[in-house]
Design a protein around this motif. Structure first.
Motif, PDB file in Angstrom:
ATOM      1  N   LYS A 189      44.540  37.510  44.206  1.00  0.00           N
ATOM      2  CA  LYS A 189      44.041  37.004  42.935  1.00  0.00           C
ATOM      3  C   LYS A 189      42.533  37.206  42.884  1.00  0.00           C
ATOM      4  O   LYS A 189      41.828  36.824  43.812  1.00  0.00           O
ATOM      5  CB  LYS A 189      44.384  35.524  42.792  1.00  0.00           C
ATOM      6  N   PRO A 190      42.023  37.829  41.819  1.00  0.00           N
ATOM      7  CA  PRO A 190      40.584  38.105  41.782  1.00  0.00           C
ATOM      8  C   PRO A 190      39.767  36.816  41.735  1.00  0.00           C
ATOM      9  O   PRO A 190      40.163  35.830  41.107  1.00  0.00           O
ATOM     10  CB  PRO A 190      40.417  38.918  40.492  1.00  0.00           C
ATOM     11  N   THR A 191      38.663  36.819  42.442  1.00  0.00           N
ATOM     12  CA  THR A 191      37.731  35.694  42.410  1.00  0.00           C
ATOM     13  C   THR A 191      36.390  36.177  41.886  1.00  0.00           C
ATOM     14  O   THR A 191      35.998  37.328  42.122  1.00  0.00           O
ATOM     15  CB  THR A 191      37.547  35.091  43.811  1.00  0.00           C
ATOM     16  N   TYR A 192      35.707  35.316  41.163  1.00  0.00           N
ATOM     17  CA  TYR A 192      34.431  35.692  40.546  1.00  0.00           C
ATOM     18  C   TYR A 192      33.365  34.680  40.931  1.00  0.00           C
ATOM     19  O   TYR A 192      33.655  33.523  41.235  1.00  0.00           O
ATOM     20  CB  TYR A 192      34.583  35.757  39.021  1.00  0.00           C
TER      21      TYR A 192
ATOM     22  N   GLU B  34      41.088  37.593  29.147  1.00  0.00           N
ATOM     23  CA  GLU B  34      40.584  38.442  30.214  1.00  0.00           C
ATOM     24  C   GLU B  34      39.216  37.977  30.704  1.00  0.00           C
ATOM     25  O   GLU B  34      38.941  37.946  31.905  1.00  0.00           O
ATOM     26  CB  GLU B  34      40.487  39.893  29.719  1.00  0.00           C
ATOM     27  N   LEU B  35      38.318  37.599  29.766  1.00  0.00           N
ATOM     28  CA  LEU B  35      36.945  37.281  30.137  1.00  0.00           C
ATOM     29  C   LEU B  35      36.747  35.851  30.630  1.00  0.00           C
ATOM     30  O   LEU B  35      35.769  35.581  31.348  1.00  0.00           O
ATOM     31  CB  LEU B  35      36.005  37.526  28.956  1.00  0.00           C
ATOM     32  N   ARG B  36      37.616  34.947  30.251  1.00  0.00           N
ATOM     33  CA  ARG B  36      37.343  33.536  30.575  1.00  0.00           C
ATOM     34  C   ARG B  36      37.134  33.292  32.072  1.00  0.00           C
ATOM     35  O   ARG B  36      36.137  32.650  32.457  1.00  0.00           O
ATOM     36  CB  ARG B  36      38.464  32.641  30.041  1.00  0.00           C
ATOM     37  N   PRO B  37      38.029  33.745  32.968  1.00  0.00           N
ATOM     38  CA  PRO B  37      37.778  33.483  34.400  1.00  0.00           C
ATOM     39  C   PRO B  37      36.533  34.205  34.928  1.00  0.00           C
ATOM     40  O   PRO B  37      35.890  33.731  35.867  1.00  0.00           O
ATOM     41  CB  PRO B  37      39.055  33.998  35.082  1.00  0.00           C
ATOM     42  N   ILE B  38      36.187  35.331  34.309  1.00  0.00           N
ATOM     43  CA  ILE B  38      34.996  36.070  34.735  1.00  0.00           C
ATOM     44  C   ILE B  38      33.725  35.312  34.372  1.00  0.00           C
ATOM     45  O   ILE B  38      32.764  35.252  35.149  1.00  0.00           O
ATOM     46  CB  ILE B  38      34.987  37.470  34.080  1.00  0.00           C
TER      47      ILE B  38
ATOM     48  N   GLU C  68      44.371  53.813  45.089  1.00  0.00           N
ATOM     49  CA  GLU C  68      43.125  53.056  45.189  1.00  0.00           C
ATOM     50  C   GLU C  68      42.566  52.678  43.824  1.00  0.00           C
ATOM     51  O   GLU C  68      42.218  51.521  43.573  1.00  0.00           O
ATOM     52  CB  GLU C  68      42.084  53.863  45.973  1.00  0.00           C
ATOM     53  N   LEU C  69      42.464  53.651  42.911  1.00  0.00           N
ATOM     54  CA  LEU C  69      41.800  53.410  41.635  1.00  0.00           C
ATOM     55  C   LEU C  69      42.761  53.071  40.498  1.00  0.00           C
ATOM     56  O   LEU C  69      42.362  52.441  39.518  1.00  0.00           O
ATOM     57  CB  LEU C  69      40.969  54.636  41.236  1.00  0.00           C
ATOM     58  N   GLY C  70      44.013  53.506  40.612  1.00  0.00           N
ATOM     59  CA  GLY C  70      44.911  53.404  39.476  1.00  0.00           C
ATOM     60  C   GLY C  70      45.905  52.260  39.503  1.00  0.00           C
ATOM     61  O   GLY C  70      46.533  51.971  38.483  1.00  0.00           O
ATOM     62  N   TYR C  71      46.038  51.567  40.669  1.00  0.00           N
ATOM     63  CA  TYR C  71      47.116  50.577  40.724  1.00  0.00           C
ATOM     64  C   TYR C  71      46.887  49.412  39.782  1.00  0.00           C
ATOM     65  O   TYR C  71      47.847  48.852  39.232  1.00  0.00           O
ATOM     66  CB  TYR C  71      47.336  50.063  42.150  1.00  0.00           C
ATOM     67  N   ASN C  72      45.647  49.017  39.554  1.00  0.00           N
ATOM     68  CA  ASN C  72      45.394  47.932  38.601  1.00  0.00           C
ATOM     69  C   ASN C  72      45.913  48.289  37.214  1.00  0.00           C
ATOM     70  O   ASN C  72      46.438  47.434  36.493  1.00  0.00           O
ATOM     71  CB  ASN C  72      43.901  47.613  38.536  1.00  0.00           C
ATOM     72  N   SER C  73      45.767  49.572  36.818  1.00  0.00           N
ATOM     73  CA  SER C  73      46.283  50.014  35.523  1.00  0.00           C
ATOM     74  C   SER C  73      47.802  49.873  35.472  1.00  0.00           C
ATOM     75  O   SER C  73      48.367  49.369  34.501  1.00  0.00           O
ATOM     76  CB  SER C  73      45.881  51.467  35.257  1.00  0.00           C
ATOM     77  N   LEU C  74      48.481  50.318  36.528  1.00  0.00           N
ATOM     78  CA  LEU C  74      49.941  50.235  36.571  1.00  0.00           C
ATOM     79  C   LEU C  74      50.393  48.782  36.578  1.00  0.00           C
ATOM     80  O   LEU C  74      51.349  48.405  35.873  1.00  0.00           O
ATOM     81  CB  LEU C  74      50.470  50.957  37.803  1.00  0.00           C
ATOM     82  N   ALA C  75      49.723  47.934  37.368  1.00  0.00           N
ATOM     83  CA  ALA C  75      50.115  46.525  37.457  1.00  0.00           C
ATOM     84  C   ALA C  75      50.005  45.838  36.098  1.00  0.00           C
ATOM     85  O   ALA C  75      50.841  44.987  35.755  1.00  0.00           O
ATOM     86  CB  ALA C  75      49.255  45.818  38.500  1.00  0.00           C
TER      87      ALA C  75
END
Length: 483
Positions: free
Chosen positions: A342-345, A442-446, A211-218
């Protein structure tokens, strides 16, 4: 187990029924009463025994100041004072007028593994005086967490298993991108495990919570150019095989206290728990329990690999998963596919029409700025957590001169709302509108949803100005920066 009835003297009918182990001290009872009534954890009780073994008593048990000769809650056991049903005491909260009656209901026979204190019934809110229904599950979760904090992790077992795994040299059988999933079926829990060492530099395991760690691995597997902040945002457990000089003093003392020692390069064992925005620490009791299961299972997986199991051809975000029985035996292997959306902001700032109009009235200028949100290289102690926290900094720098125009510091992890909120505050404080703002990949789409609303042009950049300021920050004291 001992069943006790605890009731408020000031507000009758507000009560809790508790089960506590036979070897419970009054000190432990103090903690459980505070938790079950949601009282201030810094308070302490003095216990006045009113009936012992069916007879009137006037003994007092309390938290002792130094050199006091009264009975101490740390040493006195509840079962030695409350012997017969009906025996009781009064618990007085130090420095307040609150007090509770304690009555022994009975002794209860439970299975040997049922030695955890528990609230089994109750009614009422001590703070409001209302007879609200209580949340037993929440109260018992508080009690379990409090009890776990006092338990000593089984590091000896973990060290011995890690040493057994090290002897198998798992990096000779699995690359770091050949990730396996351990599915602890009875606990309904999955972790992803990467073996470090095929590259010949870092050796050990990295364990990621699903739950919490997969983003780190990806990010490790699929983003080849991680940001310089990557390690600060890591959520993982690690088992590291390192040289003697890489150990902290506490690592060495842990190994020595377990009666162990190692010889040679990359032979010493170190464990770390990484949580986003905090300094890596030694794993907690529950984390050690998980590591024991994981390392034991990895030994079995490496043995299966030696016996001929081949790592399969997999697609992106797809991994072979091993189901594990309670006895540790491996069950079937299946393929786990993780769907990465894909993350959306969105614009998280509530910008009124008036604020938008006021901003657009500012004169447009040739000013070019760099903006970033990053972790400070310094850790700070925060009362709300037992970890050292790395604060985040939002920084605005004039491109070319590298002059810091503004900075804000927060003791919380990086989030899209924070990144947008700090930038909008900076833009509102400027006398002019900048022509361009350079930001990281990293920040541009955010930031783009905010930029679209207020009419700011964002340009992706390596941010050389902010990089220079960050290098300078590493050499100066934190208190100077805070000023």
């Amino acid at each position: 187990m001992i069943q006790l009835h605890i009731e408020s003297k000031k507000k009758p009918e507000i009560y809790r029924k508790l089960l506590v182990p036979m070897n419970s001290s009054f000190s432990l009872l103090d903690e459980i009463i505070l938790l079950s009534f949601d009282l201030d954890a810094s308070d302490y009780f003095d216990f006045e025994i009113v009936k012992k073994d069916g007879r009137v008593s006037k003994e007092k048990i309390c938290f002792l100041p130094e050199n006091d000769t009264d009975l101490d809650t740390e040493d006195e056991l509840v079962a030695e004072w409350l012997v017969k049903s009906g025996d009781g005491a009064v618990a007085h909260v130090n420095d307040t007028m609150d007090s509770f009656t304690i009555r022994l209901d009975s002794y209860v026979e439970l299975p040997m593994n049922s030695e955890t204190p528990k609230c089994i019934a109750g009614a009422g809110n001590i703070h409001t005086g209302k007879l609200d229904k209580i949340n037993l599950e929440e109260i018992n979760e508080w009690i379990r967490e409090d009890e776990l904090e006092s338990l000593e992790p089984d590091y000896l077992t973990l060290l011995e298993l890690a040493n057994d795994l090290k002897k198998l040299k798992p990096w000779q059988y699995l690359r770091d991108d050949e990730v396996v999933v351990i599915d602890i079926e009875d606990a309904d829990y999955k972790v992803l495990v990467s073996v470090m060492g095929a590259g010949g530099e870092e050796f050990g395991l990295m364990i990621f919570d699903m739950e919490l760690g997969y983003n780190s691995l990806a990010k490790i597997l699929y983003e080849k150019n991680e940001s310089s902040d990557f390690s600060y945002g890591l959520n993982a457990l690690t088992v590291n095989f390192v040289d003697r000089e890489e150990l902290d003093t506490s690592d060495y003392l842990l190994i020595k206290d377990c009666g162990l020692s190692y010889r040679g390069k990359k032979n010493w064992i170190q464990f770390r728990s990484y949580q986003e925005g905090t300094h890596p620490e030694r794993p907690s009791y529950l984390e050690v329990e998980l590591l024991i299961d994981v390392v034991n299972t990895m030994i079995n997986i490496i043995e299966a690999r030696k016996d001929g199991w081949e790592y399969p051809q997999v697609a992106a975000h797809q991994y072979p998963a091993f189901k594990v029985q309670m006895d540790g035996e491996l069950q079937e292997i299946y393929m786990l596919q993780i769907n990465m959306a894909k993350p959306t902001y969105e614009c998280y700032e509530e910008i009124s029409m008036f604020e938008k109009a006021q901003y657009k009235k500012k004169p447009k200028s040739a000013l070019q700025l760099e903006y970033d949100v990053f972790y400070m290289p310094y850790g700070v102690e925060i009362e709300e957590t037992n970890r050292t926290v790395y604060p985040i900094v939002g920084m605005l720098v004039e491109r070319g001169s590298n002059l810091v125009i503004g900075h804000e510091m927060f003791p919380i992890p990086k989030t899209p709302p924070i990144a947008q909120g700090v930038l909008w505050a900076f833009l509102q404080s400027l006398e002019v509108r900048p022509s361009k703002i350079f930001v990281s990949k990293e920040l541009r789409p955010i930031l783009q949803p905010l930029a679209k609303i207020v009419g700011v042009e964002l340009v992706e950049s390596e941010l050389p100005g902010i990089r220079e300021v960050r290098e300078f920050m590493k050499t100066m004291p934190m208190d100077l920066f805070e000023e």
